[in-house]
Motif scaffolding. Structure first.
Motif, short mmCIF file in Angstrom:
data_model
loop_
_atom_site.label_atom_id
_atom_site.label_comp_id
_atom_site.label_asym_id
_atom_site.label_seq_id
_atom_site.Cartn_x
_atom_site.Cartn_y
_atom_site.Cartn_z
N ALA A 61 9.91 29.04 13.97
CA ALA A 61 9.21 29.61 15.12
C ALA A 61 10.00 30.71 15.80
CB ALA A 61 8.89 28.50 16.13
N ASP A 62 11.34 30.72 15.65
CA ASP A 62 12.15 31.75 16.29
C ASP A 62 11.81 33.15 15.80
OD1 ASP A 62 13.62 29.90 17.79
OD2 ASP A 62 15.04 29.57 16.14
N PHE A 63 11.17 33.26 14.62
CA PHE A 63 10.93 34.58 14.04
C PHE A 63 9.45 34.92 13.92
CE2 PHE A 63 15.04 33.08 12.54
CZ PHE A 63 15.85 34.12 12.99
N HIS A 64 8.57 34.12 14.52
CA HIS A 64 7.13 34.39 14.41
C HIS A 64 6.76 35.74 15.01
CE1 HIS A 64 5.81 29.91 13.78
NE2 HIS A 64 6.52 30.41 12.78
N ASP A 65 7.32 36.05 16.19
CA ASP A 65 6.97 37.32 16.84
C ASP A 65 7.46 38.51 16.02
OD1 ASP A 65 5.79 35.90 18.86
OD2 ASP A 65 7.46 36.14 20.28
N ASP A 66 8.70 38.42 15.49
CA ASP A 66 9.24 39.51 14.67
C ASP A 66 8.39 39.72 13.42
OD1 ASP A 66 11.33 40.07 16.38
OD2 ASP A 66 12.73 38.73 15.36
N LEU A 67 8.02 38.63 12.77
CA LEU A 67 7.23 38.76 11.54
C LEU A 67 5.85 39.33 11.84
CD1 LEU A 67 8.18 35.41 9.76
CD2 LEU A 67 9.01 37.70 9.23
N ALA A 68 5.25 38.93 12.95
CA ALA A 68 3.94 39.47 13.31
C ALA A 68 4.04 40.96 13.59
CB ALA A 68 3.40 38.73 14.53
N ARG A 69 5.11 41.38 14.26
CA ARG A 69 5.29 42.80 14.56
C ARG A 69 5.46 43.61 13.27
NH1 ARG A 69 10.01 45.36 15.57
NH2 ARG A 69 11.10 43.35 15.70
N LEU A 70 6.21 43.07 12.32
CA LEU A 70 6.38 43.77 11.06
C LEU A 70 5.08 43.85 10.27
CD1 LEU A 70 9.83 42.32 9.94
CD2 LEU A 70 9.37 44.60 10.85
N ARG A 71 4.31 42.76 10.27
CA ARG A 71 3.02 42.78 9.58
C ARG A 71 2.08 43.82 10.18
NH1 ARG A 71 3.70 37.07 9.43
NH2 ARG A 71 2.47 36.85 11.35
N ALA A 72 2.23 44.06 11.49
CA ALA A 72 1.39 45.06 12.16
C ALA A 72 1.89 46.48 11.96
CB ALA A 72 1.31 44.73 13.65
N GLY A 73 3.01 46.63 11.26
CA GLY A 73 3.55 47.96 10.99
C GLY A 73 4.28 48.57 12.15
N ALA A 74 4.80 47.75 13.07
CA ALA A 74 5.55 48.26 14.21
C ALA A 74 6.86 48.89 13.74
CB ALA A 74 5.83 47.13 15.19
N PRO A 75 7.45 49.76 14.57
CA PRO A 75 8.74 50.36 14.19
C PRO A 75 9.77 49.30 13.85
CG PRO A 75 7.85 51.44 16.13
CD PRO A 75 6.97 50.25 15.88
#
Length: 512
Positions: free
Chosen positions: A236-250
């Motif tokens: 769960a510590d990395f859910h936000d980071d992974l979601a941001r990467l999937r969305a193509g964020a910088p």
């Protein structure tokens, strides 16, 4: 936190990351910072296959690349030949029978309109070296670099470095520094990983077979950057980071999965004997996570490489200024503890202890650098750990805490991993010279606590294969810690010259 920990030269390396996929390192062009989110096309022959390469012995030899759909590709390593046909997407893969160590031989790959002959190929042991800047640290910058480079002319020791490449998507082809595998020598070894080179040279000398070293490391990188998105997903510590990467964020160089995608995924399919891992400094902001991350990385890589890969972990060395407190409530002891616990919990994982290697090359153990120049002890101890755990060679191991026994006003500490007849000693380490017995015999680095849970510097006395610890003012000691700090005084060794593993007997509920 990671940027704070890295010096200027390491930060400069981060700027050169090929964050998605850059030009080949050999052409001198600066890689782009942002680009496509899909893998770059695989060439006819995977870039890992070049002149001078090492193929893993006693394993089927797999060769792969991409051609026109339906094209026949013939791979020959005399006297064996395998024929593959490219699939609809162009991918082809040929498998030759396993063979023992030897060479040099020629590997030929022929398609409908092209043929490649790779010369000076040998068969032996292939090890992957990975981690952050202490693994990346070049031989030319190590202590005794001139002598190490002078001894680097080893025709059956081969080196290849994977360039920095952090990608949003799993890559098929790596970026290889200098275009391919190199024979070790004064013209090639200086810019290679010092720890990896010294480890590999020791393995080559002991095993008397060719050794291939693949260096895929990157300064400032956290463990999560080297783990696949699938393996991180349950955390769960990395859910936000992974979601941001999937969305193509910088992206940032410390983002999860990016180095796995760019530097490790392209190596999948290459048979390896094992992995040497030197990393942990960049995870000091959340040391409580490190044990789970390290176990996830090992499990992930083993599944992806389809092999129960042995791992050899380098435990973090001492670093920073030496403190007066008997124990420190800081991140590095916790990361060292997680590294040791992982080696105990997982099969085929060995630990290399380096708690006293920093600072001694500079002559100032009171202030140890983040990037110690003494890589000889690290590389040679890595080789010892690998020879013992992987190749069945009788090699000593670092003494590890086993249990406590209460005595009148003292605690007796028992240790495991001592060979029959092996004892403990107070050691003296100077530069890269071998450990010798301390003339005073006095031990340092021990602390005890009683019911008040306050740590006091302990008097520690060796009794054969045990240590008896006590302290004035602590009539009933309950717990003991050893070398529990960023840069602790630590001089407990086995008589074989290996340092004891730092430890705490308590669960962390005691305070200074």
């Amino acid at each position: 936190m990671r940027a704070r920990r890295e010096p200027a030269w390491a930060l400069a390396l981060l700027v050169t990351f090929a964050f998605v996929r850059g030009a080949r390192a050999a052409d001198g062009a600066a890689p782009p910072i942002l680009g496509h989110a899909g893998p770059s096309p695989l060439p006819f022959l995977h870039p890992l296959f070049t002149d001078n390469m090492v193929l893993q012995r006693d394993r089927p030899i797999v060769v792969w690349g991409r051609a026109a759909a339906g094209e026949e590709v013939r791979v020959t390593l005399a006297p064996d030949t395998a024929v593959a046909r490219a699939a609809a997407d162009g991918a082809w893969r040929a498998t030759l029978p396993a063979r023992g160590a030897g060479g040099p031989v020629t590997l030929t790959v022929a398609g409908a309109a092209r043929s490649i002959a790779l010369g000076n190929v040998v068969v032996g042991e292939v090890w992957l070296c990975s981690g952050q800047s202490n693994m990346e640290f070049m031989l030319r910058n190590a202590a005794d670099a001139a002598a190490e480079i002078a001894g680097s002319d080893q025709r059956d020791l081969r080196l290849v470095t994977i360039a920095h490449a952090a990608s949003l998507a799993p890559e098929g082809a790596p970026v290889i520094m200098g275009g391919g595998w190199k024979v070790s020598g004064p013209g090639t070894a200086p810019d290679f990983s010092a720890v990896c080179f010294i480890m590999g040279r020791a393995l080559h000398r002991r095993l008397q077979v060719p050794v291939g070293l693949v260096n895929a490391s990157s300064g400032g990188s956290a463990a999560e950057a080297w783990i696949s998105a699938e393996a991180l997903a349950p955390n769960a510590d990395f859910h936000d980071d992974l979601a941001r990467l999937r969305a193509g964020a910088p992206v940032d160089e410390g983002d999860p999965t990016l180095l796995w995608n760019g530097m490790i995924h392209p190596l999948l399919g290459l048979p390896l004997r094992g992995v040497a891992w030197y990393q942990g400094e960049a995870n000091d902001a959340h040391p409580e996570r490190y044990g789970l991350l390290l176990a996830a990385l090992i499990t992930d890589w083993r599944r992806r490489f389809a092999a129960e890969l042995p791992f050899a972990i380098v435990q973090l060395p001492n670093a920073g200024a030496r403190r007066r407190a008997p124990v420190e409530e800081s991140a590095w002891p916790l990361i060292r503890e997680a590294q040791a616990a992982t080696a105990r919990a997982l099969a085929r994982v060995a630990l290399t202890v380096t708690i006293e290697t920093a600072g001694i090359a500079t002559g100032d153990p009171q202030r140890s650098p983040l990037h110690p120049r003494n890589k000889a002890d690290v590389g040679n101890r890595l080789a010892q750990a690998i020879l013992g755990s992987v190749y069945g060679v009788a090699e000593p191991r670092s003494p590890a805490f086993a249990r406590l026994a209460a005595q009148r006003r003292a605690l007796r500490v028992y240790f495991s991993d001592l060979a029959p007849g092996e004892r403990l000693m107070a050691g003296l380490k100077t530069g890269v010279d071998p450990v010798r017995r301390s003339p005073s015999g006095a031990l340092t680095g021990f602390a005890v606590a009683g019911a008040d849970r306050r740590w006091v510097k302990a008097r520690a006395v060796i009794d054969g294969a045990t240590v008896i610890v006590s302290a004035p003012g602590v009539p009933a000691p309950m717990a003991v810690r050893y070398a529990w700090g960023d840069n602790p005084p630590a001089n407990l060794y086995s008589t074989s010259g290996l340092p004891a593993v730092p430890f705490r007997s308590d669960g962390g509920g005691f305070r200074r």
